[in-house]
Scaffold this active site. Structure first.
Site, PDB file in Angstrom:
ATOM      1  N   ASP A  31      17.337 -33.254 -54.927  1.00  0.00           N
ATOM      2  CA  ASP A  31      17.458 -33.372 -56.367  1.00  0.00           C
ATOM      3  C   ASP A  31      17.867 -34.804 -56.676  1.00  0.00           C
ATOM      4  OD1 ASP A  31      17.751 -32.478 -59.053  1.00  0.00           O
ATOM      5  OD2 ASP A  31      18.384 -30.530 -58.272  1.00  0.00           O
TER       6      ASP A  31
ATOM      7  N   ASP B 156      15.305 -34.786 -61.636  1.00  0.00           N
ATOM      8  CA  ASP B 156      16.144 -34.114 -62.625  1.00  0.00           C
ATOM      9  C   ASP B 156      15.974 -34.716 -64.026  1.00  0.00           C
ATOM     10  OD1 ASP B 156      18.480 -32.316 -63.234  1.00  0.00           O
ATOM     11  OD2 ASP B 156      19.355 -34.245 -63.807  1.00  0.00           O
TER      12      ASP B 156
ATOM     13  N   GLU C  72      11.401 -32.277 -63.594  1.00  0.00           N
ATOM     14  CA  GLU C  72      11.893 -31.255 -64.529  1.00  0.00           C
ATOM     15  C   GLU C  72      11.602 -31.745 -65.947  1.00  0.00           C
ATOM     16  OE1 GLU C  72      15.965 -28.961 -65.855  1.00  0.00           O
ATOM     17  OE2 GLU C  72      15.941 -31.119 -65.577  1.00  0.00           O
TER      18      GLU C  72
ATOM     19  N   HIS D 253      18.971 -22.703 -60.773  1.00  0.00           N
ATOM     20  CA  HIS D 253      20.421 -22.735 -61.004  1.00  0.00           C
ATOM     21  C   HIS D 253      20.776 -22.899 -62.483  1.00  0.00           C
ATOM     22  CE1 HIS D 253      19.037 -26.767 -61.212  1.00  0.00           C
ATOM     23  NE2 HIS D 253      20.204 -27.157 -61.696  1.00  0.00           N
ATOM     24  N   ASP D 254      19.807 -23.081 -63.356  1.00  0.00           N
ATOM     25  CA  ASP D 254      20.079 -23.253 -64.786  1.00  0.00           C
ATOM     26  C   ASP D 254      19.763 -22.002 -65.604  1.00  0.00           C
ATOM     27  OD1 ASP D 254      20.883 -25.908 -64.594  1.00  0.00           O
ATOM     28  OD2 ASP D 254      18.844 -26.673 -64.817  1.00  0.00           O
TER      29      ASP D 254
HETATM   30  C1  GLC Z   1      19.061 -30.582 -65.219  1.00  0.00           C
HETATM   31  C2  GLC Z   1      19.764 -29.770 -64.168  1.00  0.00           C
HETATM   32  C3  GLC Z   1      21.009 -29.197 -64.768  1.00  0.00           C
HETATM   33  C4  GLC Z   1      21.904 -30.338 -65.215  1.00  0.00           C
HETATM   34  C5  GLC Z   1      21.161 -31.291 -66.125  1.00  0.00           C
HETATM   35  C6  GLC Z   1      21.888 -32.590 -66.228  1.00  0.00           C
HETATM   36  O1  GLC Z   1      18.636 -29.820 -66.283  1.00  0.00           O
HETATM   37  O2  GLC Z   1      18.911 -28.801 -63.654  1.00  0.00           O
HETATM   38  O3  GLC Z   1      21.699 -28.350 -63.894  1.00  0.00           O
HETATM   39  O4  GLC Z   1      23.019 -29.829 -65.891  1.00  0.00           O
HETATM   40  O5  GLC Z   1      19.882 -31.617 -65.631  1.00  0.00           O
HETATM   41  O6  GLC Z   1      21.776 -33.315 -65.038  1.00  0.00           O
END
Ligand code: GLC
Length: 569
Positions: free
Chosen positions: A100, A205, A263, A340-341
């Site tokens: 990540d 990310d 993402e 995980h989100d």
């Molecule tokens: C992404 C991650 C998340 C995090 C955010 C800020 O969305 O998946 O867990 O809180 O970025 O880095």
């Protein structure tokens, strides 16, 4: 499959949340040696690509997404040597690793930011967005009305000054300024460092947010009680971003046989996705969107009752179909139900009451869709949401903590907030992995320091017990992955045509892959009650099925709760 196919054409991914995966040293926190100790398990499960959530040094305000040193493994997870060992050991088992890579922000404890704070004339100051606050009478307001993702102003005042810095996530995560060429080079150096070490790529990310509207004008959208407007368009998918990514590809990514998955969250259409990951001209290989994660109206559902939350199977099929139509043969796609989100998919679309049936149906439906599937740790044993009783139990997530403050200020009771968080919180996916029917589910020898173990590990929701049960979710997952990775199946799914079957059926997700004489059909009831499904083909083989007998009379299947089939026809 052709030699020209990239490695992810034949990959089944697995997402690891390191702080709660496996603790090897008895400190209550998962670690890298813990992950290494489970590589044989993962190889046996059949996955061959890991996405591991951030492992870098971090004060853990947002559980590792706030990085204070990209070159240092977080000591709670182990050492840099442990990490190299993990990559090596995974490779020995035919498993690739993508890490990540957090490149939208650093921690406020990162030396760049510290320097930027201490010395306004430093070059590091130009790595971040510092702007003067707005004076209104004797009040000093943030530079604009933007609200961030974690329920606060997107700006934080620098103590003792009129300056604010931008943070679209927590205030301990200042955004970096990708329009600064030197900053970009710093990130390229980090990327090369890990690729040279043998890492197979990155999950990028918060990628959609790298470029901001640098006019920093107020958003015209309606504001909340505090005067803030939630308007992600100000910092999502903006034109300049594509130029940064082209450069990243030219200077770094194109020199390595790596996989990049960006993402891009909730706001991206399939057409926009092509700008990121078109096979010919895109800069990265795939994007993760959120479209399949919230097909039941649960997102932001504080005002809803549980009975209002219902999977919209037709909308899900619309979205799946649309992404395929736009991206097929043009861009590669990943697929996940949960990460995980998000809440656990079993609680989201499945049913705790029909745990085994729904976990299997969701596994089958996700694995055999198109693209590279990713399973989230625990999905293979049917892990489900928590059942907490106080908002404070969710506070290890800074997002939930801020949101609770915001909701309380708007008059919501703790009871309403807890019901909402039990349904939607990211903590649901972050409780420790359930390895065994012993204390702390075999995750650790001491109470977990992070979030507590879900007590359902004592009710068969654990790896050890499921290993010895031939009908377990785990054994179903293993068999399904084995089938998914058979070369003819991977080829059919990647290169054949995909059609939704019976689009308007409100209860059943069903689709077909076709290439020459090869045809696969997946049928999955998404309901906890009996439903019927017309079927006009002659099955050649039942590849997967989650009930003991088949109810097919006069071309109609009677589908029991969450019954699913994968059939060759
Ligand atoms: C992404 C991650 C998340 C995090 C955010 C800020 O969305 O998946 O867990 O809180 O970025 O880095």
């Amino acid at each position: 499959m052709g030699n020209a196919e990239p490695f992810w054409a034949d990959s089944v991914g697995y997402i690891i949340y390191p702080s709660t995966f496996k603790d090897s040293n008895g400190d209550g926190v998962g670690d890298i040696p813990g992950i290494i100790s489970k590589l044989d398990y993962l190889a046996e499960l059949g996955v061959n690509l890991l996405w591991i959530c951030p492992l870098f040094a971090s004060p853990m305000d947002d559980n590792g997404y706030d990085v204070s040193d990209y070159y240092q493994i977080n000591p709670q997870y182990g050492t840099n040597e442990d990490f190299k060992n993990l990559v090596e050991q995974a490779h020995q088992r035919g498993i690739r690793i993508i890490i990540d890579f957090v490149l939208n922000h650093t921690s406020d404890e990162h030396p760049w930011f510290q320097k930027a704070l201490q010395d306004p004339s430093s070059k590091e100051r130009g790595y971040y967005f510092f702007r003067k606050g707005k004076k209104e009478g004797d009040k000093l307001l943030p530079p604009n009305n933007w609200k961030g993702f974690f329920s606060t102003s997107a700006w934080k005042q620098v103590e003792g000054t009129d300056d604010f810095y931008l943070h679209i996530f927590s205030e301990k995560m200042p955004d970096v300024d990708w329009s600064n060429p030197e900053l970009r080079q710093r990130y390229y150096e980090i990327a090369r460092h890990y690729l040279d070490m043998g890492v197979d790529g990155f999950r990028l990310d918060a990628l959609a947010h790298l470029a901001k509207d640098t006019s920093f004008a107020d958003s015209p959208l309606p504001v909340d009680e505090k005067g803030f407007a939630y308007d992600p368009s100000r910092f999502s998918n903006r034109e300049e971003l594509y130029g940064y990514l082209d450069e990243f590809k030219r200077e770094v990514l194109s020199h390595y046989p790596c996989l990049t998955v960006g993402e891009v969250g909730g706001g991206v259409s399939p057409e926009e996705a092509l700008r990121y990951c078109d096979r010919e001209n895109g800069s990265i290989n795939m994007v993760f969107n959120f479209d399949t994660a919230w097909c039941n109206g649960a997102y932001g559902s504080i005002d809803k009752k549980q009975e209002d939350i219902r999977t919209d199977v037709i909308a899900m099929k619309d979205s799946l179909e649309r992404w395929w139509r736009v991206c097929h043969q043009k861009a590669d796609m990943p697929f996940y139900w949960c990460n995980h989100d998000h809440p656990r998919v079993l609680s989201q679309y499945g049913s705790v009451e029909y745990r085994a049936e729904s976990a299997k149906a969701l596994l089958a439906a996700g694995l055999f869709l198109y693209g590279t599937p990713f399973i989230y740790n625990g999905e293979e044993i049917g892990m489900s949401n928590v059942n907490f009783s106080k908002p404070e139990e969710f506070f290890s997530d800074v997002g939930n903590k801020n949101e609770t403050g915001y909701l309380r200020a708007r008059g919501y009771s703790d009871e309403q907030i807890v019901a909402y968080l039990n349904r939607c919180s990211r903590i649901n996916a972050r409780t420790p992995m359930q390895w065994d029917n012993v204390d702390y589910a075999g995750f650790s020898s001491v109470p977990p320091k992070t979030d507590p173990v879900n007590p359902n590990y004592k009710e068969g929701v654990n790896v050890q017990q499921q290993m010895s049960d031939p009908w377990s979710i785990l054994n179903f997952a293993q068999y399904a992955i084995l089938k998914r990775r058979e070369p003819w199946v991977s080829d059919l799914i990647r290169n054949g045509t995909f059609t939704i079957v019976d689009h308007n059926h409100p209860d059943v997700l069903s689709y077909m892959h076709e290439k020459g004489d090869d045809k696969l059909i997946l049928i999955a009831s998404m309901r906890p009650y009996v439903t019927y499904f017309s079927f006009y083909w002659m099955p050649k083989d039942v590849i997967l099925h989650n009930y003991g007998d088949v109810l097919l009379i006069d071309h109609v299947f009677t589908l029991r709760p969450f019954e699913c089939f994968l059939l060759a026809i």
